[in-house]
Design a protein around this motif. Structure first.
Motif, PDB file in Angstrom:
ATOM      1  N   ARG A 155      37.460  28.124  40.306  1.00 51.71           N
ATOM      2  CA  ARG A 155      37.900  26.733  39.532  1.00 51.71           C
ATOM      3  C   ARG A 155      39.389  28.026  38.980  1.00 51.71           C
ATOM      4  N   PHE A 156      39.588  28.868  38.328  1.00 53.50           N
ATOM      5  CA  PHE A 156      40.363  29.906  37.982  1.00 53.50           C
ATOM      6  C   PHE A 156      40.624  31.164  38.617  1.00 53.50           C
ATOM      7  N   GLY A 157      40.321  31.214  39.801  1.00 55.82           N
ATOM      8  CA  GLY A 157      40.712  31.929  40.640  1.00 55.82           C
ATOM      9  C   GLY A 157      39.740  34.009  40.367  1.00 55.82           C
ATOM     10  N   GLU A 158      39.091  34.166  39.444  1.00 54.99           N
ATOM     11  CA  GLU A 158      38.224  34.839  39.462  1.00 54.99           C
ATOM     12  C   GLU A 158      37.799  35.417  40.444  1.00 54.99           C
ATOM     13  N   LYS A 159      37.581  35.067  41.587  1.00 56.54           N
ATOM     14  CA  LYS A 159      37.714  36.209  43.259  1.00 56.54           C
ATOM     15  C   LYS A 159      39.309  35.889  44.203  1.00 56.54           C
ATOM     16  N   PRO A 160      39.538  37.014  44.207  1.00 50.88           N
ATOM     17  CA  PRO A 160      40.749  36.556  45.107  1.00 50.88           C
ATOM     18  C   PRO A 160      40.325  36.196  46.788  1.00 50.88           C
ATOM     19  N   LEU A 161      40.713  35.598  47.496  1.00 46.84           N
ATOM     20  CA  LEU A 161      40.871  35.146  48.775  1.00 46.84           C
ATOM     21  C   LEU A 161      42.127  34.467  49.506  1.00 46.84           C
ATOM     22  N   PHE A 162      42.482  36.067  50.122  1.00 47.78           N
ATOM     23  CA  PHE A 162      43.677  35.853  51.352  1.00 47.78           C
ATOM     24  C   PHE A 162      43.350  35.341  52.814  1.00 47.78           C
ATOM     25  N   PHE A 163      44.610  34.898  53.013  1.00 42.93           N
ATOM     26  CA  PHE A 163      44.328  34.889  54.857  1.00 42.93           C
ATOM     27  C   PHE A 163      45.825  35.029  55.411  1.00 42.93           C
ATOM     28  N   ALA A 164      45.981  34.941  56.637  1.00 40.75           N
ATOM     29  CA  ALA A 164      47.168  35.021  57.655  1.00 40.75           C
ATOM     30  C   ALA A 164      47.053  34.511  58.398  1.00 40.75           C
TER      31      ALA A 164
ATOM     32  N   SER B  35      47.758  33.175  49.270  1.00 43.39           N
ATOM     33  CA  SER B  35      46.118  33.011  48.658  1.00 43.39           C
ATOM     34  C   SER B  35      45.810  31.256  48.408  1.00 43.39           C
ATOM     35  N   LEU B  36      44.797  31.342  48.731  1.00 43.07           N
ATOM     36  CA  LEU B  36      43.870  30.691  48.533  1.00 43.07           C
ATOM     37  C   LEU B  36      44.104  29.823  46.921  1.00 43.07           C
ATOM     38  N   PRO B  37      44.967  28.893  46.503  1.00 43.47           N
ATOM     39  CA  PRO B  37      45.222  29.075  45.565  1.00 43.47           C
ATOM     40  C   PRO B  37      43.537  28.754  44.599  1.00 43.47           C
ATOM     41  N   ALA B  38      43.426  28.972  43.397  1.00 43.39           N
ATOM     42  CA  ALA B  38      42.865  28.465  42.288  1.00 43.39           C
ATOM     43  C   ALA B  38      42.062  26.836  42.522  1.00 43.39           C
ATOM     44  N   ALA B  39      40.880  26.458  42.666  1.00 49.48           N
ATOM     45  CA  ALA B  39      40.145  25.595  42.320  1.00 49.48           C
ATOM     46  C   ALA B  39      40.474  25.001  44.267  1.00 49.48           C
ATOM     47  N   HIS B  40      40.353  25.485  44.991  1.00 48.41           N
ATOM     48  CA  HIS B  40      41.249  24.968  46.222  1.00 48.41           C
ATOM     49  C   HIS B  40      39.974  25.407  47.454  1.00 48.41           C
ATOM     50  N   THR B  41      39.947  23.860  48.314  1.00 48.68           N
ATOM     51  CA  THR B  41      39.464  24.474  49.295  1.00 48.68           C
ATOM     52  C   THR B  41      40.177  24.379  50.665  1.00 48.68           C
ATOM     53  N   LEU B  42      39.691  24.487  51.416  1.00 49.45           N
ATOM     54  CA  LEU B  42      40.745  24.650  53.185  1.00 49.45           C
ATOM     55  C   LEU B  42      39.917  24.547  53.834  1.00 49.45           C
TER      56      LEU B  42
ATOM     57  N   PRO C  23      46.419  34.021  35.632  1.00 44.43           N
ATOM     58  CA  PRO C  23      45.652  34.350  36.812  1.00 44.43           C
ATOM     59  C   PRO C  23      46.326  36.061  36.918  1.00 44.43           C
ATOM     60  N   GLU C  24      47.443  36.696  36.311  1.00 38.52           N
ATOM     61  CA  GLU C  24      47.314  37.859  35.877  1.00 38.52           C
ATOM     62  C   GLU C  24      46.227  38.325  35.474  1.00 38.52           C
TER      63      GLU C  24
ATOM     64  N   TYR D  72      43.596  41.818  37.745  1.00 46.17           N
ATOM     65  CA  TYR D  72      43.758  43.322  37.107  1.00 46.17           C
ATOM     66  C   TYR D  72      41.872  43.059  37.100  1.00 46.17           C
ATOM     67  N   ALA D  73      41.587  42.404  36.898  1.00 42.86           N
ATOM     68  CA  ALA D  73      40.304  42.567  36.412  1.00 42.86           C
ATOM     69  C   ALA D  73      39.454  42.974  38.091  1.00 42.86           C
ATOM     70  N   ASP D  74      39.668  41.707  38.711  1.00 37.11           N
ATOM     71  CA  ASP D  74      38.528  41.878  39.856  1.00 37.11           C
ATOM     72  C   ASP D  74      38.861  43.161  40.459  1.00 37.11           C
ATOM     73  N   ARG D  75      40.336  43.703  41.066  1.00 41.70           N
ATOM     74  CA  ARG D  75      40.623  44.788  41.061  1.00 41.70           C
ATOM     75  C   ARG D  75      39.969  46.330  41.244  1.00 41.70           C
ATOM     76  N   ASN D  76      39.973  46.058  39.605  1.00 42.27           N
ATOM     77  CA  ASN D  76      39.961  47.157  38.552  1.00 42.27           C
ATOM     78  C   ASN D  76      38.237  47.422  38.639  1.00 42.27           C
ATOM     79  N   SER D  77      37.625  46.033  38.421  1.00 43.31           N
ATOM     80  CA  SER D  77      36.639  46.481  38.663  1.00 43.31           C
ATOM     81  C   SER D  77      35.379  46.720  39.794  1.00 43.31           C
TER      82      SER D  77
END
Length: 586
Positions: free
Chosen positions: A141-150, A202-209, A479-480, A484-489
């Motif tokens: 819902r908030f985008g805590e975990k990232p998901l990129f695609f091309a 980036s798949l936006p937070a709270a979205h499915t595709l 979101p910013e 930071y939190a995801d990549r740093n951890s």
């Protein structure tokens, strides 16, 4: 917490192993405990595991159900997996593991794409449906975990981090000029569906595709901000808030590896530590806390950290943030972050995550999100003044101004924010653009290519105040910090869990009246009331708010000056982006 990646070809061609192995190798820091892959004709899935729940091979990924024709790779945690597993068993589903990943797969079998609305957690996952030749992607819902695609005419590549996509699509290693312009012209770091790399989304937070065999599919929102009905009396509100926070903490303590806390000494992280301690009961388990310290009295919160750790009997660990090490490790930090940073506070969190790895603590609880839920930032005072002025509450406005003057002996700090928040959104955006553009660091060529328009402001509610909080949660602040939190951890194979971002708690806070957030110049009224008797009054009654940041301005005029000067001189050599004269003035 893990790293996921995959490739799907729309032309039906079989995926070779080499590109997927290259992607997996670049995600190993996210999951140092193992890896796995699945090659199924036109689809290949990759995975690196950070083992936290069900440490046995039964929860290795990809998780495959050949009978249903489904395969899953999943990054994150579903905190209510125990309750969902029992519900699914009641529907006739059988489980071969004790983990939360298999719960996602069975939930998808039972409820289809709508399953995501049932999850309380942070997640990014992909499910390949061999029968339908379709790929399903989802993000929390908030985008805590990232998901990129091309996407391209031939297929789609997805991953937890951009660098894994670039391993198989190196032609995308080029700048996306519109986000760069927005960053330089407005300070925007949250790009929603865009990234700073051209062609990578980036798949936006709270979205499915859902992507079908022909490559068709658009992102669909499955959750929106809404307000819960809350008790009318302050005492009942405090109690209800405390129960929700405690339950959010209880769920996030589920782990088969050690859990600690990231503790700044501020109200939010101290409340999480207090909530954990309050739920120990007769347990003798000792908490572990991890904190950053600064060689600056104005920035260091060591005495507050000490008070919290002594109250709960925690095993406290600290790391001192040094400018020399910041410069030495900046390239490594930037490689993990992949996109621009706003301040050196990101490095402080990076150092805390390394400290947790040194002490074999895999999971850290954190107070992030409370400021966005409860209007905790410095500009909140001005935002509330604007709200009462807009609603004709002159009596309340006058009382708040007087209370602030008595408490802080000066009203010059919130007054400009009040004026800012009274402006129409479009005017505010033009003001922000003017401020950044007045620095004249953007090349004329880049400026001509783009308009300074900002993303549309959220209109979830019919009042400005709650819409501004949603804006903080979705656009300008949260979101910013989540990135930071995801990549740093993940840089150190650690996991951050955020109880304040339990969606039940978010909806409760959006239902709070203004005076339950700020009253008599005191912010976060409900949180302070709810934690009274659990967290020391010394913490609850703090008037200051520090940003858990090093003395950055002092560094910039001292040990960092030659290094920063060199970076700016490098920027002068990029006239397609930067204006050399403006850089020289800066």
């Amino acid at each position: 917490m893990c790293g996921i990646c995959g490739i799907v070809r729309f032309d039906g061609a079989t995926i070779p192993e080499v590109p997927v192995r290259a992607m997996i190798s670049l995600l190993h820091h996210r999951g140092p405990d193992g890896e796995g892959s699945r090659f199924d004709g036109p689809c290949a899935l990759g995975f690196t595991r950070l083992a936290i729940i069900d440490l046995t091979p039964a929860s290795d990924q990809p998780i495959i159900d050949d009978e249903a024709g489904l395969a899953l790779v999943f990054n994150g945690e579903i905190y209510n997996y125990v309750e969902l597993r029992e519900e699914l068993r009641g529907l006739g589903h059988k489980f071969r593991s004790q983990g939360d990943g298999e719960v996602i797969l069975r939930a998808f079998e039972a409820w289809g794409p709508a399953c995501v609305a049932r999850f309380n957690g942070m997640f990014a996952f992909a499910i390949w449906d061999r029968r339908k030749r379709a790929l399903f992607l989802a993000r929390d819902r908030f985008g805590e975990k990232p998901l990129f695609f091309a996407r391209s005419a031939r297929g789609i590549v997805f991953a937890s981090e951009i660098k894994a996509i670039l391993a198989v699509r190196p032609e995308l290693r080029r700048p996306n000029l519109r986000p760069i312009y927005r960053y330089l012209a407005r300070g925007d770091l949250n790009l929603d569906a865009e990234s700073f790399f051209a062609g990578i989304e980036s798949l936006p937070a709270a979205h499915t595709l859902t992507i079908d065999a022909q490559g068709r599919g658009e992102a669909v929102r499955y959750w929106g901000h809404r307000a819960a009905v809350v008790p009318s009396s302050p005492g009942e509100r405090n109690e209800a808030f405390r129960e929700l926070l405690f339950d959010a903490v209880r769920l996030r303590l589920r782990s088969d590896v050690p859990v600690g806390s990231s503790l700044s000494g501020g109200l939010d992280s101290s409340s999480i530590v207090g909530a954990i301690d309050a739920q120990k009961g007769g347990s003798t388990i000792q908490q572990r806390t991890f904190s950053a310290r600064f060689h600056s009295r104005e920035h260091d919160e060591g005495h507050f950290i000490k008070r919290v750790t002594q109250d709960v009997g925690a095993e406290a660990h600290e790391v001192w943030i040094e400018p020399d090490r910041f410069m030495d490790e900046f390239a490594q930090l930037q490689r993990h972050q992949e996109e621009p940073l706003a301040s050196a506070s990101t490095y402080a969190q990076f150092a805390v995550m390394r400290l947790a790895r040194e002490h074999d603590t895999t999971v850290l609880m954190d107070g992030q999100g409370a400021d966005e839920l409860l209007a905790g930032y410095d500009q909140a005072q001005g935002m509330f003044w604007a709200n009462w002025a807009r609603n004709g509450r002159v009596d309340k406005l006058a009382r708040e101004i007087l209370a602030f003057a008595r408490r802080y002996h000066d009203i010059r700090q919130p007054a400009p924010f009040a004026a800012y928040y009274l402006m129409p959104t479009g005017m505010r955006d033009r003001l922000a653009s003017w401020y950044y553009r007045s620095q004249e660091v953007i090349s004329p060529a880049l400026s001509k290519g783009f308009a300074p328009a900002s993303p549309p402001s959220p209109q979830a509610f019919d009042d400005h105040l709650r819409n501004e909080l949603v804006r903080w949660q979705t656009t300008t602040q949260l979101p910013e910090f989540l990135r930071y939190a995801d990549r740093n951890s993940m840089a150190f194979g650690r996991e951050i869990r955020l109880p304040f971002l339990d969606h039940r708690l978010v909806e409760f806070c959006l239902g709070l009246p203004p005076e339950a957030l700020l009253d008599a110049a005191v912010t976060k009224v409900t949180l302070r009331g709810a934690m009274r008797g659990i967290v020391a009054d010394q913490i609850l009654d703090r008037r200051d708010k520090l940003a858990y940041a090093p003395p950055q301005r002092r560094w910039m005029h001292g040990p960092l000056l030659p290094w920063v000067d060199g970076l700016l001189r490098d920027a002068e050599s990029r006239p397609e982006i930067f204006h050399p004269a403006g850089i020289q003035r800066l």
